[in-house]
Design a protein around this motif. Structure first.
Motif, mmCIF file in Angstrom:
data_model
loop_
_atom_site.group_PDB
_atom_site.id
_atom_site.type_symbol
_atom_site.label_atom_id
_atom_site.label_comp_id
_atom_site.label_asym_id
_atom_site.label_seq_id
_atom_site.Cartn_x
_atom_site.Cartn_y
_atom_site.Cartn_z
ATOM 1 N N MET A 1 6.979 22.202 -16.450
ATOM 2 C CA MET A 1 6.697 20.935 -17.097
ATOM 3 C C MET A 1 7.503 20.845 -18.381
ATOM 4 S SD MET A 1 4.617 19.654 -15.014
ATOM 5 C CE MET A 1 3.936 18.276 -15.920
ATOM 6 N N LYS A 2 7.416 19.671 -19.022
ATOM 7 C CA LYS A 2 8.259 19.461 -20.185
ATOM 8 C C LYS A 2 7.469 18.979 -21.386
ATOM 9 C CE LYS A 2 12.157 18.194 -17.261
ATOM 10 N NZ LYS A 2 13.131 17.192 -16.931
ATOM 11 N N SER A 3 7.854 19.446 -22.579
ATOM 12 C CA SER A 3 7.354 18.844 -23.795
ATOM 13 C C SER A 3 8.308 17.727 -24.168
ATOM 14 C CB SER A 3 7.281 19.879 -24.914
ATOM 15 O OG SER A 3 8.565 20.278 -25.276
ATOM 16 N N VAL A 4 7.960 16.953 -25.157
ATOM 17 C CA VAL A 4 8.757 15.767 -25.438
ATOM 18 C C VAL A 4 9.209 15.716 -26.881
ATOM 19 C CG1 VAL A 4 8.702 13.254 -25.538
ATOM 20 C CG2 VAL A 4 7.635 14.450 -23.639
ATOM 21 N N GLY A 5 10.452 15.302 -27.081
ATOM 22 C CA GLY A 5 10.987 15.054 -28.404
ATOM 23 C C GLY A 5 11.819 13.794 -28.356
ATOM 24 N N LEU A 180 -2.046 19.795 -10.400
ATOM 25 C CA LEU A 180 -1.364 20.336 -9.217
ATOM 26 C C LEU A 180 -0.794 19.214 -8.350
ATOM 27 C CD1 LEU A 180 -3.761 23.230 -8.129
ATOM 28 C CD2 LEU A 180 -1.701 23.352 -9.534
ATOM 29 N N LYS A 181 -1.528 18.111 -8.253
ATOM 30 C CA LYS A 181 -1.029 16.972 -7.479
ATOM 31 C C LYS A 181 0.236 16.390 -8.116
ATOM 32 C CE LYS A 181 -5.568 15.559 -5.689
ATOM 33 N NZ LYS A 181 -6.605 14.484 -5.704
ATOM 34 N N VAL A 182 0.230 16.291 -9.448
ATOM 35 C CA VAL A 182 1.388 15.741 -10.158
ATOM 36 C C VAL A 182 2.595 16.656 -9.986
ATOM 37 C CG1 VAL A 182 2.323 15.152 -12.430
ATOM 38 C CG2 VAL A 182 -0.019 14.489 -11.832
ATOM 39 N N ILE A 183 2.387 17.968 -10.188
ATOM 40 C CA ILE A 183 3.479 18.928 -10.049
ATOM 41 C C ILE A 183 4.036 18.890 -8.629
ATOM 42 C CG2 ILE A 183 4.116 21.371 -10.118
ATOM 43 C CD1 ILE A 183 1.912 21.735 -12.256
ATOM 44 N N SER A 187 7.890 17.866 -7.750
ATOM 45 C CA SER A 187 8.704 19.007 -7.323
ATOM 46 C C SER A 187 8.895 19.023 -5.815
ATOM 47 C CB SER A 187 8.050 20.320 -7.770
ATOM 48 O OG SER A 187 6.808 20.512 -7.108
ATOM 49 N N ARG A 188 8.133 18.160 -5.123
ATOM 50 C CA ARG A 188 8.156 18.099 -3.653
ATOM 51 C C ARG A 188 7.812 19.465 -3.043
ATOM 52 N NH1 ARG A 188 12.608 15.150 -5.185
ATOM 53 N NH2 ARG A 188 14.076 16.804 -4.650
ATOM 54 N N VAL A 189 6.833 20.109 -3.660
ATOM 55 C CA VAL A 189 6.342 21.405 -3.177
ATOM 56 C C VAL A 189 4.884 21.235 -2.770
ATOM 57 C CG1 VAL A 189 5.760 23.772 -3.835
ATOM 58 C CG2 VAL A 189 7.927 22.761 -4.576
#
Length: 259
Positions: A1-5, A180-183, A187-189
């Motif tokens: 996942m990513k943090s934001v700047g 988990l649903k979002v990831i 990620s299509r995993v």
């Protein structure tokens, strides 16, 4: 996942990849050389080097993406262990999924990989030999950039963006199944084991107070190939006022508790 700047650049809002963890606002409109932008945003996402052994990773071909966060991560990690740049060759093969494929096909001897592909690499017989997060190395992955003039004229929108982002992060930390649903979607995993590993190594490490750290900007500018960036005043490249406004108002404490 990513943090934001946020970074001040030519477009009103755009995404870019980074090489070190931070978050906030970065400047200026006219000065965004390669290497400088890498410091502006960030995600202490767990990023690791996979191979059979460290000795095998050194003096070998290592998979990465040219000029990307992964290239800087490889150089930092191997240099930390005394491996000189001349002792290995970096192959530009593309994103993380392409790096796993390069390992599997024998094109590369080692690769820098982020979740959820680390577990996939392990299942293919490779092992994690360096974990940049555990080493506390400055390393990140992505963020947002905004044009300086636009940010000044639309401060309310920027604050609303940060509120939405942080509320989303709080939800992911609170509701594992939703996360988990979002990831899995992006990620299509579909493998639950891989999704759980991605969550474990990603979400808890994302900063809940996404301030830009001065030393991160300093590092990115120093490795830039642009002499103007290397000699620039650090404070010109970031502005933490948006996050500080929310922090001072108690918004971050309401989501994540006291630091």
């Amino acid at each position: 996942m990513k943090s934001v700047g946020l970074s001040k650049t030519r477009a009103p809002l755009e995404s870019f990849h980074s090489a070190t963890p931070a978050a906030g606002i970065v400047r200026p409109d006219t000065m965004r050389p390669r290497g400088a932008s890498e410091a502006m945003s960030a995600s202490p996402e767990t990023v690791s080097l996979y191979a059979t052994t460290l000795a095998f990773a050194a003096r070998s071909n290592t998979a990465s993406s040219a000029g990307s966060a992964s290239e800087y991560g490889i150089r930092d990690a191997l240099n930390h262990f005394g491996v000189r740049d001349s002792e290995y060759k970096i192959l530009s093969v593309g994103g993380t999924d392409a790096r796993v494929h390069a390992l599997q096909q024998g094109i590369a001897d080692a690769a820098i990989i982020s979740p959820p592909y680390g577990l996939i690499a392990q299942k293919l017989g490779f092992r994690e030999i360096i974990n940049l997060m555990e080493m506390k190395m400055l390393f990140g992955y992505g963020g947002l950039a905004g044009k300086e003039s636009w940010l000044k004229q639309n401060r309310g929108i920027v604050l609303a963006f940060f509120k939405s982002y942080l509320e989303g992060l709080a939800l992911l930390r609170r509701d594992t199944e939703y996360a988990l649903k979002v990831i899995g979607k992006y990620s299509r995993v579909g493998d639950r084991e891989i999704l759980l590993e991605s969550y474990r190594t990603g979400i808890p490490h994302i900063p809940t107070r996404p301030y830009v750290k001065r030393e991160i900007v300093d590092k990115a500018l120093r490795v830039s190939k642009n002499s103007n960036a290397r000699n620039a005043e650090l404070e010109r490249f970031y502005d933490n006022s948006f996050v500080k406004t929310l922090d001072d108002a108690g918004f971050l404490n309401s989501l994540f508790g006291s630091p």
